[in-house]
Motif scaffolding. Structure first.
Motif, PDB file in Angstrom:
ATOM      1  N   UNK A   1       0.816  -1.219   0.000  1.00 47.75           N
ATOM      2  CA  UNK A   1       0.000   0.000   0.000  1.00 47.75           C
ATOM      3  C   UNK A   1       0.849   1.268   0.000  1.00 47.75           C
ATOM      4  N   UNK A   2       1.934   1.274   0.776  1.00 51.70           N
ATOM      5  CA  UNK A   2       2.772   2.474   0.863  1.00 51.70           C
ATOM      6  C   UNK A   2       3.400   2.806  -0.487  1.00 51.70           C
ATOM      7  N   UNK A   3       3.812   1.779  -1.222  1.00 52.60           N
ATOM      8  CA  UNK A   3       4.413   2.013  -2.532  1.00 52.60           C
ATOM      9  C   UNK A   3       3.369   2.490  -3.537  1.00 52.60           C
ATOM     10  N   UNK A   4       2.151   1.950  -3.441  1.00 55.19           N
ATOM     11  CA  UNK A   4       1.073   2.415  -4.315  1.00 55.19           C
ATOM     12  C   UNK A   4       0.831   3.907  -4.093  1.00 55.19           C
ATOM     13  N   UNK A   5       0.777   4.328  -2.830  1.00 52.18           N
ATOM     14  CA  UNK A   5       0.555   5.736  -2.505  1.00 52.18           C
ATOM     15  C   UNK A   5       1.674   6.605  -3.055  1.00 52.18           C
ATOM     16  N   UNK A   6       2.920   6.171  -2.870  1.00 53.84           N
ATOM     17  CA  UNK A   6       4.076   6.925  -3.355  1.00 53.84           C
ATOM     18  C   UNK A   6       4.051   7.057  -4.879  1.00 53.84           C
ATOM     19  N   UNK A   7       3.799   5.953  -5.560  1.00 55.16           N
ATOM     20  CA  UNK A   7       3.812   5.987  -7.021  1.00 55.16           C
ATOM     21  C   UNK A   7       2.632   6.774  -7.569  1.00 55.16           C
ATOM     22  N   UNK A   8       1.484   6.653  -6.939  1.00 54.77           N
ATOM     23  CA  UNK A   8       0.323   7.429  -7.392  1.00 54.77           C
ATOM     24  C   UNK A   8       0.642   8.919  -7.354  1.00 54.77           C
ATOM     25  N   UNK A   9       1.229   9.371  -6.253  1.00 59.45           N
ATOM     26  CA  UNK A   9       1.563  10.797  -6.118  1.00 59.45           C
ATOM     27  C   UNK A   9       2.527  11.237  -7.218  1.00 59.45           C
ATOM     28  N   UNK A  10       3.594  10.470  -7.413  1.00 58.75           N
ATOM     29  CA  UNK A  10       4.632  10.856  -8.364  1.00 58.75           C
ATOM     30  C   UNK A  10       4.154  10.735  -9.817  1.00 58.75           C
ATOM     31  N   UNK A  11       3.418   9.690 -10.125  1.00 58.64           N
ATOM     32  CA  UNK A  11       2.984   9.511 -11.511  1.00 58.64           C
ATOM     33  C   UNK A  11       1.910  10.516 -11.905  1.00 58.64           C
ATOM     34  N   UNK A  12       0.972  10.791 -11.012  1.00 59.73           N
ATOM     35  CA  UNK A  12      -0.049  11.788 -11.329  1.00 59.73           C
ATOM     36  C   UNK A  12       0.572  13.174 -11.466  1.00 59.73           C
ATOM     37  N   UNK A  13       1.606  13.439 -10.671  1.00 59.36           N
ATOM     38  CA  UNK A  13       2.308  14.724 -10.789  1.00 59.36           C
ATOM     39  C   UNK A  13       3.005  14.856 -12.143  1.00 59.36           C
ATOM     40  N   UNK A  14       3.410  13.714 -12.715  1.00 57.95           N
ATOM     41  CA  UNK A  14       4.096  13.712 -14.011  1.00 57.95           C
ATOM     42  C   UNK A  14       3.135  13.623 -15.195  1.00 57.95           C
ATOM     43  N   UNK A  15       1.829  13.671 -14.918  1.00 60.09           N
ATOM     44  CA  UNK A  15       0.866  13.728 -16.008  1.00 60.09           C
ATOM     45  C   UNK A  15       0.256  12.401 -16.420  1.00 60.09           C
ATOM     46  N   UNK A  16       0.404  11.365 -15.574  1.00 62.04           N
ATOM     47  CA  UNK A  16      -0.201  10.074 -15.872  1.00 62.04           C
ATOM     48  C   UNK A  16      -1.492   9.903 -15.073  1.00 62.04           C
ATOM     49  N   UNK A  17      -2.399   9.084 -15.607  1.00 64.45           N
ATOM     50  CA  UNK A  17      -3.555   8.614 -14.833  1.00 64.45           C
ATOM     51  C   UNK A  17      -3.221   7.228 -14.306  1.00 64.45           C
ATOM     52  N   UNK A  18      -3.798   6.876 -13.158  1.00 65.00           N
ATOM     53  CA  UNK A  18      -3.418   5.622 -12.514  1.00 65.00           C
ATOM     54  C   UNK A  18      -4.639   4.809 -12.115  1.00 65.00           C
ATOM     55  N   UNK A  19      -4.604   3.517 -12.471  1.00 61.70           N
ATOM     56  CA  UNK A  19      -5.520   2.515 -11.924  1.00 61.70           C
ATOM     57  C   UNK A  19      -4.642   1.506 -11.200  1.00 61.70           C
ATOM     58  N   UNK A  20      -5.131   0.922 -10.107  1.00 62.55           N
ATOM     59  CA  UNK A  20      -4.272  -0.012  -9.375  1.00 62.55           C
ATOM     60  C   UNK A  20      -5.024  -1.285  -9.018  1.00 62.55           C
ATOM     61  N   UNK A  21      -4.267  -2.369  -9.011  1.00 62.48           N
ATOM     62  CA  UNK A  21      -4.768  -3.684  -8.620  1.00 62.48           C
ATOM     63  C   UNK A  21      -3.830  -4.245  -7.570  1.00 62.48           C
ATOM     64  N   UNK A  22      -4.382  -4.996  -6.604  1.00 64.87           N
ATOM     65  CA  UNK A  22      -3.572  -5.494  -5.501  1.00 64.87           C
ATOM     66  C   UNK A  22      -3.201  -6.961  -5.646  1.00 64.87           C
ATOM     67  N   UNK A  23      -3.744  -7.659  -6.656  1.00 63.20           N
ATOM     68  CA  UNK A  23      -3.355  -9.051  -6.883  1.00 63.20           C
ATOM     69  C   UNK A  23      -3.455  -9.344  -8.374  1.00 63.20           C
TER      70      UNK A  23
END
Length: 231
Positions: A12-34
């Motif tokens: 979860x912590x890595x998902x939060x970190x990557x979501x912040x950084x990728x959205x800041x760089x202009x990407x949209x994000x969908x996430x799956x946990x398995x």
């Protein structure tokens, strides 16, 4: 058009970190946990790129990668494997499973974004040249200009974004809801029928006299950019 990234990661912590950084760089994000959720989302969302952890619940990242490569809907989607396994043999296994790149944890967000952009450029070379082409239709992304054969096509901002998305995925059928998410964004509430209005406007601008209608309507499914019958 912001590229849609499917992040498959159970930390979860890595998902939060990557979501912040990728959205800041202009990407949209969908996430799956398995792995199983990843396969469902990949088919439904049609991401532009998949970031895939190796060690996942229910199904390994390598098996997810193999299944994505076997499915017609996702066989061409770029895949980057993220993993703590840094041995050369592991990298070979990851790339042999169908991944386009392999990044070892820990990694910097800046490096990840640079590698993602490189993979996306290779996967969609037309975007690197800032032009899209389909049949006699040409879109210059830098000049924000569309031409069909010898004539200029004048589009409003929404029709331009809609056409760009369709030209980036020729032949694919997208539902109204998928087009709303891709063109208007998930945070904006718009009635699904709004898509029909803008498709009509787009058709009117693209098709003059007896020119072939390049937008195909699929009943109960949605729309696609395709070689259709003459108007």
């Amino acid at each position: 058009m912001k590229p849609l990234i499917l992040l498959v990661e159970d930390e979860a912590a890595l998902v939060t970190l990557l979501r912040y950084n990728l959205e800041r760089e202009g990407f949209r994000l969908a996430d799956a946990r398995d792995g199983e959720e990843a396969l469902v989302l990949a088919k439904e969302e049609r991401p532009d790129l998949v970031l895939l952890d190796w060690m996942l619940p229910l199904m390994s990242g390598l098996e997810v990668c193999r299944q994505l490569r076997r499915a017609p809907e996702t066989r061409d989607v770029p895949i980057i494997i993220l993993t703590a396994r840094g041995e050369e043999a592991d990298k070979v296994r990851g790339l042999d499973s169908g991944a386009d790149d392999y990044i070892t944890k820990p990694f910097s967000p800046a490096e990840l974004v640079a590698r993602m952009r490189a993979v996306l450029r290779r996967a969609q070379p037309a975007l690197a040249n800032e032009t899209l082409q389909f049949d006699d239709l040409e879109m210059d992304l830098a000049a924000h200009r569309v031409r069909r054969g010898p004539r200029d096509v004048h589009l409003g901002p929404t029709e331009f974004r809609l056409l760009r998305y369709l030209m980036q995925h020729p032949g694919r059928v997208f539902s109204r809801e998928q087009l709303l998410d891709a063109v208007w964004g998930r945070d904006v509430y718009v009635e699904p029928r709004t898509v029909d209005v803008h498709i009509r406007r787009l058709r009117k601008a693209l098709n003059i006299d007896d020119e072939a209608d390049l937008i195909r309507t699929v009943r109960s499914a949605g729309y696609a950019l395709d070689r259709a019958q003459a108007a």
